[in-house]
Design a protein around this motif. Structure first.
Motif, PDB file in Angstrom:
ATOM      1  N   ARG A  97      -0.389  -4.836   3.274  1.00 18.29           N
ATOM      2  CA  ARG A  97       0.225  -3.853   2.376  1.00 18.29           C
ATOM      3  C   ARG A  97       0.413  -4.429   0.975  1.00 18.29           C
ATOM      4  N   ASP A  98       0.911  -5.665   0.913  1.00 18.31           N
ATOM      5  CA  ASP A  98       1.153  -6.300  -0.385  1.00 18.31           C
ATOM      6  C   ASP A  98      -0.142  -6.529  -1.152  1.00 18.31           C
ATOM      7  N   LEU A  99      -1.171  -7.016  -0.451  1.00 21.56           N
ATOM      8  CA  LEU A  99      -2.447  -7.289  -1.101  1.00 21.56           C
ATOM      9  C   LEU A  99      -3.090  -6.015  -1.608  1.00 21.56           C
ATOM     10  N   GLN A 100      -3.091  -4.976  -0.794  1.00 20.35           N
ATOM     11  CA  GLN A 100      -3.684  -3.715  -1.224  1.00 20.35           C
ATOM     12  C   GLN A 100      -2.942  -3.155  -2.432  1.00 20.35           C
ATOM     13  N   ALA A 101      -1.616  -3.189  -2.413  1.00 18.65           N
ATOM     14  CA  ALA A 101      -0.834  -2.682  -3.547  1.00 18.65           C
ATOM     15  C   ALA A 101      -1.119  -3.499  -4.801  1.00 18.65           C
ATOM     16  N   LEU A 102      -1.187  -4.807  -4.662  1.00 19.57           N
ATOM     17  CA  LEU A 102      -1.475  -5.693  -5.789  1.00 19.57           C
ATOM     18  C   LEU A 102      -2.836  -5.376  -6.405  1.00 19.57           C
ATOM     19  N   LEU A 103      -3.855  -5.299  -5.563  1.00 21.48           N
ATOM     20  CA  LEU A 103      -5.209  -5.075  -6.081  1.00 21.48           C
ATOM     21  C   LEU A 103      -5.371  -3.663  -6.641  1.00 21.48           C
TER      22      LEU A 103
END
Length: 108
Positions: A97-103
């Motif tokens: 979730r964090d990686l997708q939101a960041l990217l």
């Protein structure tokens, strides 16, 4: 030299592509300004040990010949799922979730 016992198995991995209409350098700069948000999840996965050889997560920011810009990566939850650890799975899902939101934030 004796051969050590070993096994091999296929592990399904989900690959993600996030496209951007912004120029490569703009996306790269935005990612650099946002990137510290994700470090805690990777540190937690390393602490559990089971998935340490799969961390840190590799993310490719690419520009194709036509000027299209995109992030490419393998979903952490699908990579770390092979270890069968509830602790690792929970952290990997949060990292997803964090990686997708960041990217996505860097791509727009």
């Amino acid at each position: 030299m004796a051969d050590a016992p070993h096994s091999t198995r296929a592990v399904p991995v989900e690959h993600v592509t996030i496209r951007s209409t912004k120029p490569f350098e703009d996306v790269r700069a935005k990612l650099a300004s946002l990137a510290p948000r994700i470090d805690d999840g990777i540190s937690t996965l390393l602490r559990y040990g089971e998935g340490a050889h799969n961390a840190p997560i590799c993310v490719l920011l690419r520009e194709d010949d036509d000027g299209g810009v995109a992030f490419e990566y393998d979903r952490p939850a699908s990579v770390f799922d092979q270890f069968g650890s509830d602790n690792v799975d929970a952290e990997a899902q949060q990292l997803d979730r964090d990686l997708q939101a960041l990217l996505e934030a860097a791509a727009v």
